[in-house]
Enzyme design. Structure first.
Site, PDB file in Angstrom:
ATOM      1  N   THR A  98       0.960  -1.216   0.048  1.00  0.00           N
ATOM      2  CA  THR A  98      -0.094  -0.184  -0.029  1.00  0.00           C
ATOM      3  C   THR A  98       0.865   1.288  -0.019  1.00  0.00           C
ATOM      4  O   THR A  98       1.746   1.357   0.873  1.00  0.00           O
ATOM      5  CB  THR A  98      -0.905   0.012   1.057  1.00  0.00           C
ATOM      6  N   GLN A 128      -3.826  -7.311  -6.762  1.00  0.00           N
ATOM      7  CA  GLN A 128      -4.216  -7.651  -5.637  1.00  0.00           C
ATOM      8  C   GLN A 128      -5.510  -7.063  -5.272  1.00  0.00           C
ATOM      9  O   GLN A 128      -5.727  -5.642  -5.193  1.00  0.00           O
ATOM     10  CB  GLN A 128      -3.378  -7.455  -4.339  1.00  0.00           C
ATOM     11  N   HIS A 182      -7.060 -10.480  -1.808  1.00  0.00           N
ATOM     12  CA  HIS A 182      -6.456 -10.521  -0.450  1.00  0.00           C
ATOM     13  C   HIS A 182      -7.087 -10.980   0.503  1.00  0.00           C
ATOM     14  O   HIS A 182      -8.445 -10.770   0.912  1.00  0.00           O
ATOM     15  CB  HIS A 182      -6.617  -9.132  -0.218  1.00  0.00           C
ATOM     16  N   ASN A 198      -4.548 -10.524   6.587  1.00  0.00           N
ATOM     17  CA  ASN A 198      -4.353  -9.253   7.422  1.00  0.00           C
ATOM     18  C   ASN A 198      -5.742  -8.565   7.967  1.00  0.00           C
ATOM     19  O   ASN A 198      -5.739  -7.155   8.123  1.00  0.00           O
ATOM     20  CB  ASN A 198      -3.572  -8.208   6.614  1.00  0.00           C
ATOM     21  N   TYR A 204      -8.482  -8.217   6.830  1.00  0.00           N
ATOM     22  CA  TYR A 204      -9.511  -7.604   5.933  1.00  0.00           C
ATOM     23  C   TYR A 204     -10.746  -8.475   5.565  1.00  0.00           C
ATOM     24  O   TYR A 204     -10.826  -9.535   6.347  1.00  0.00           O
ATOM     25  CB  TYR A 204      -9.054  -7.028   4.477  1.00  0.00           C
ATOM     26  N   ASN A 217      -4.587  -5.673  12.214  1.00  0.00           N
ATOM     27  CA  ASN A 217      -5.912  -5.163  12.149  1.00  0.00           C
ATOM     28  C   ASN A 217      -6.826  -5.571  13.161  1.00  0.00           C
ATOM     29  O   ASN A 217      -8.001  -5.749  12.718  1.00  0.00           O
ATOM     30  CB  ASN A 217      -6.376  -5.405  10.694  1.00  0.00           C
ATOM     31  N   ARG A 251       9.214  -4.598   2.175  1.00  0.00           N
ATOM     32  CA  ARG A 251       9.719  -3.591   2.536  1.00  0.00           C
ATOM     33  C   ARG A 251      11.078  -3.269   1.652  1.00  0.00           C
ATOM     34  O   ARG A 251      11.532  -2.341   1.279  1.00  0.00           O
ATOM     35  CB  ARG A 251       9.898  -3.599   3.750  1.00  0.00           C
TER      36      ARG A 251
HETATM   37  C1  8OZ Z   1      -0.027  -1.456   5.659  1.00  0.00           C
HETATM   38  C2  8OZ Z   1      -0.737  -0.202   5.358  1.00  0.00           C
HETATM   39  C3  8OZ Z   1      -2.166  -0.081   4.931  1.00  0.00           C
HETATM   40  C4  8OZ Z   1      -2.635  -1.148   4.230  1.00  0.00           C
HETATM   41  C5  8OZ Z   1      -2.205  -4.995   4.218  1.00  0.00           C
HETATM   42  C6  8OZ Z   1      -3.017  -3.638   2.942  1.00  0.00           C
HETATM   43  O1  8OZ Z   1      -1.736  -5.071   5.526  1.00  0.00           O
HETATM   44  C7  8OZ Z   1      -2.307  -3.622   3.787  1.00  0.00           C
HETATM   45  C8  8OZ Z   1      -1.914  -2.521   4.211  1.00  0.00           C
HETATM   46  C9  8OZ Z   1      -0.414  -2.373   4.965  1.00  0.00           C
HETATM   47  O2  8OZ Z   1      -2.291  -6.124   3.795  1.00  0.00           O
END
Ligand code: 8OZ
Length: 363
Positions: free
Chosen positions: A30, A106, A181, A184, A186, A241, A323
């Site tokens: 992102t 993605q 995706h 994480n 979502y 998250n 990264r």
């Molecule tokens: C970092 C900042 C914002 C979104 C993820 C899409 O963790 C992200 C994300 C990572 O998969």
């Protein structure tokens, strides 16, 4: 610097329908640099340049790309539901293909990791009305993600259809396929894990029921573009998250079996806590590797040495670097040479401009 040696990391591999020139994957990242005022449209000159610079990767996985306006959770992330977005992405996929790499979209719905101030006024949705307990970042600063609205069955079907459209649009935009995706915390992950999914209908409860939404999304993408162009990213033991599960092995073990039966191209595993420590307890990644006949893309904190070891031991078919790819546009060459890697600056990860985006030097 160690002497350049040829390693299996730099050998070609086929993943589903895709012939990759090496086993080095650029992980989805992102970066918050799409044109928000134009409607979350990617394809600004700097976006094209950013991806082009990194096209020595065998495979690039795009930044998370929302399948609909309500699926957005961060400022200036791109979408893939409008004609303008498809046209914008086309500029990027053309540049990546001209450089001999492959690129997947993605496709993403953030579910409860959002706020009306970010997603154009939509009430965030989720499997159950449980707030994640984290903040999102709006133009006005930090805002707590509210208690989401639980989707009813018609709402679930509508989101599955948005994923299907996104897969079709991805191909129209020149992408070689999609990565769903599923990681994480979502929306897909919110259905998978019992910390976020407390439904009592056929989408909640048993592992089979909690996998239902993910598999409906997978099946919709397969129907749209073919199983050999569909993969999924999973993070079975990550707690980012605000996500959690009481028994990850049970739900993700079932999911891996179902994904294997569907013959999708790959599973992209975040091993451990996303962007953090590689504590793998709670899920048997090696067993998943053995159980799934498609490709295994490994991710999370890999170094040159550990990536080479993963390929040479057949623990993975390819390794995704996140990264490291931000600060090293020529990561593939640096890994070949064993050259030192530049360190990325977190202050510019989500900073909207070219600084910290397209200005990292090559060797
Ligand atoms: C970092 C900042 C914002 C979104 C993820 C899409 O963790 C992200 C994300 C990572 O998969």
């Amino acid at each position: 610097m160690t002497a350049p040696i040829s390693t299996l990391l730099h050998t070609p591999v086929r993943i589903g329908a895709l012939d990759l020139k090496n086993r080095i994957v650029m992980a989805p990242l992102t970066r918050c640099r799409s044109d928000e005022a134009a409607g979350d449209v990617p394809g600004k000159a700097m976006n094209v340049e950013y991806y082009r610079q990194r096209s020595t990767a065998g495979l690039i996985i795009s930044e998370g790309t929302q399948v609909c306006p309500a699926g957005k959770g961060y400022m200036a992330t791109p979408g893939i539901y409008s004609d303008a977005q498809v046209e914008g992405w086309r500029k990027i996929t053309d540049a990546v293909h001209a450089a001999g790499s492959k690129i997947l979209a993605q496709i993403w719905h953030v579910g409860r990791i959002s706020h009306p101030d970010i997603n154009g006024g939509h009430e965030p949705i989720a499997p159950s009305p449980i707030a994640p307990g984290i903040a999102a970042y709006s133009a006005n600063g930090r805002v707590d993600c509210p208690v989401p609205r639980a989707l009813d069955e018609a709402g679930i079907a509508a989101v599955v259809e948005e994923f299907r459209r996104a897969a079709i649009n991805a191909r129209a935009a020149g992408f070689d396929g999609v990565e769903i995706h599923g990681a994480n915390g979502y929306l897909v992950d919110q259905f998978l894990r019992d910390g976020a999914n407390q439904r009592t209908d056929r989408y909640g409860g048993s592992a089979e029921n909690r996998c239902r939404f993910a598999l409906e999304v997978v099946d919709a993408c397969i129907a749209a573009i073919g199983a050999d162009r569909v993969g999924i990213r999973l993070s079975p033991v990550s707690g980012v998250n605000g996500i959690a599960d009481s028994a990850p092995q049970v739900v993700f073990g079932h999911l891996v079996e179902e994904l294997d039966a569907r013959e999708i191209a790959f599973i992209h595993f975040v091993e451990g806590n996303t962007g953090g420590e590689r504590n793998l307890s709670g899920f048997d990644f090696a067993a998943a590797r053995r159980r799934f006949r498609g490709a295994y893309i490994a991710n999370n904190g890999y170094t040159r040495e550990s990536a080479i070891a993963a390929i040479e031991s057949h623990a993975a078919d390819a390794v995704a670097f996140g990264r490291s790819f931000i600060a090293n546009p020529d990561l593939v060459e640096r890994l070949r040479l064993g050259a030192p890697l530049a360190t990325p600056d977190p202050k510019t990860f989500y900073a909207f401009g070219p600084e910290g985006y397209t200005d990292y030097p090559t060797l």
